[in-house]
Write an enzyme that holds these catalytic residues in place. Structure first.
Site, PDB file in Angstrom:
ATOM      1  N   ARG A  13      24.729  55.124 -51.490  1.00 44.32           N
ATOM      2  CA  ARG A  13      23.579  55.579 -50.706  1.00 44.32           C
ATOM      3  C   ARG A  13      23.078  54.469 -49.787  1.00 44.32           C
ATOM      4  NH1 ARG A  13      18.525  54.380 -48.961  1.00 44.32           N
ATOM      5  NH2 ARG A  13      18.003  53.526 -51.016  1.00 44.32           N
ATOM      6  N   ASP A  14      22.448  53.461 -50.335  1.00 45.31           N
ATOM      7  CA  ASP A  14      21.871  52.393 -49.511  1.00 45.31           C
ATOM      8  C   ASP A  14      22.953  51.652 -48.742  1.00 45.31           C
ATOM      9  OD1 ASP A  14      19.749  50.863 -48.507  1.00 45.31           O
ATOM     10  OD2 ASP A  14      19.980  49.353 -50.051  1.00 45.31           O
ATOM     11  N   HIS A 205      15.830  43.847 -55.729  1.00 50.15           N
ATOM     12  CA  HIS A 205      16.731  44.421 -54.725  1.00 50.15           C
ATOM     13  C   HIS A 205      16.780  43.423 -53.566  1.00 50.15           C
ATOM     14  CE1 HIS A 205      18.417  48.104 -52.577  1.00 50.15           C
ATOM     15  NE2 HIS A 205      18.243  47.237 -51.582  1.00 50.15           N
ATOM     16  N   HIS A 207      18.556  41.395 -50.537  1.00 48.18           N
ATOM     17  CA  HIS A 207      19.618  41.363 -49.529  1.00 48.18           C
ATOM     18  C   HIS A 207      20.105  39.931 -49.344  1.00 48.18           C
ATOM     19  CE1 HIS A 207      18.865  45.495 -47.425  1.00 48.18           C
ATOM     20  NE2 HIS A 207      18.884  45.590 -48.739  1.00 48.18           N
ATOM     21  N   CYS A 238      21.472  45.193 -42.383  1.00 50.42           N
ATOM     22  CA  CYS A 238      20.035  45.242 -42.146  1.00 50.42           C
ATOM     23  C   CYS A 238      19.809  45.523 -40.664  1.00 50.42           C
ATOM     24  CB  CYS A 238      19.383  43.911 -42.523  1.00 50.42           C
ATOM     25  SG  CYS A 238      17.616  43.880 -42.159  1.00 50.42           S
ATOM     26  N   ASN A 247      22.964  44.331 -48.349  1.00 52.60           N
ATOM     27  CA  ASN A 247      22.989  44.320 -49.811  1.00 52.60           C
ATOM     28  C   ASN A 247      23.934  43.256 -50.348  1.00 52.60           C
ATOM     29  OD1 ASN A 247      21.304  46.683 -50.540  1.00 52.60           O
ATOM     30  ND2 ASN A 247      22.828  47.811 -49.357  1.00 52.60           N
TER      31      ASN A 247
END
Length: 284
Positions: A13-14, A205, A207, A238, A247
């Site tokens: 997803r992300d 979470h 990055h 990003c 990520n």
């Protein structure tokens, strides 16, 4: 062993949502099925948002219908409003996620709403989910830095985390959205947040845009955080740092944690297979 640390896989997803090239439903299903064999407890696989704004997430219902569900794995979907919630529930998501920002500037740019307005949108979702015991996870963006407002005050993150937790989110994922956090800024933020929300209900979470994700994980481990989001193959960029990584790669986090003596429960061979598949999706 030092103990157990869970990696929450967000690649399907992300990770995929920012890819410019269209990735087929069949490719997404194959990717999730590979991840399902790696030993994760939770995998985020879908997003029920506007197809206009996030076209890569079209077909989320088909993905949830087509995957081979492994025993003991929860398959999550993002649902920012009641329409998304209804679609996620109909598609058979095992849990849903909502997302808010700790900064007003990012909230307005990302979802065209103030932080307060976003919370109002989430209230009916959390109420409906509570009635059917559907777990809801809360994401908070820009927990240390915002591309519009600059540094984020730890107290703002703590207030928002407290609000989401009080409304019924079982876990709060704290996002370094533009990857500019440092161990120092992460520690200051976590000290404020864990005064309001139990540390066992927090996730990191982070990055890797500036190459500090693993150091920020280490700082979080020292304060008791034991859940971290990551994406196989480092999928996900990003939008505010073109060309930079987003990520942190799941395989890098898993290897790092194991070197530190933590048990992730992941099969590293299968995880590398999934990472290779993720890199192929990006490069094709």
């Amino acid at each position: 062993m030092t103990g157990r640390v869970e990696i929450f896989e967000v690649g399907p997803r992300d990770g995929l949502q920012n890819e410019a090239r269209e990735i087929s439903v069949a490719q997404k299903i194959a990717f999730v099925d590979c991840l399902s064999r790696a030993g994760f407890s939770r995998i985020e696989v879908a997003s029920f948002v506007s197809r206009k704004w996030v076209p890569q997430m079209a077909g989320s219902a088909e993905v949830l219908a087509g995957i081979t569900r492994a025993p003991g794995v929860r398959y999550a979907a993002l649902a920012p409003n009641m329409r998304g919630y209804d679609e996620a529930r109909a598609a058979g998501a095992d849990e849903i996620a909502i997302f808010a920002s700790a900064s007003e500037g990012f909230s307005k740019a990302n979802i065209n709403a103030t932080v307060g307005e976003s919370i109002e949108r989430f209230k009916p979702i959390l109420k409906a989910a509570r009635h059917i015991d559907l777990p809801v996870r809360g994401y908070i963006s820009c927990v240390t830095d915002c591309p519009f407002d600059g540094p984020t005050a730890p107290a703002r993150v703590a207030d928002l985390a407290d609000t989401l937790f009080s409304l019924g989110c079982y876990e709060i994922s704290l996002g370094d959205t533009i990857g500019q956090a440092t161990p120092d800024s992460i520690v200051k933020m976590l000290l404020a947040v864990r005064d309001r929300v139990p540390v066992g209900r927090l996730a990191g979470h982070y990055h890797d845009t500036a190459g500090r994700a693993l150091a920020n994980i280490d700082a979080s481990l020292s304060l008791g955080v034991r859940v971290f989001d990551a994406a196989a193959g480092g999928l996900g960029g990003c939008p505010y740092a073109p060309g930079a990584s987003g990520n942190v790669a799941t395989e890098a986090v898993a290897a790092h944690l194991e070197r530190l003596g933590y048990d992730t429960g992941l099969d590293m061979a299968v995880l590398e297979e999934a990472a290779s598949m993720a890199r192929a999706l990006r490069e094709a």
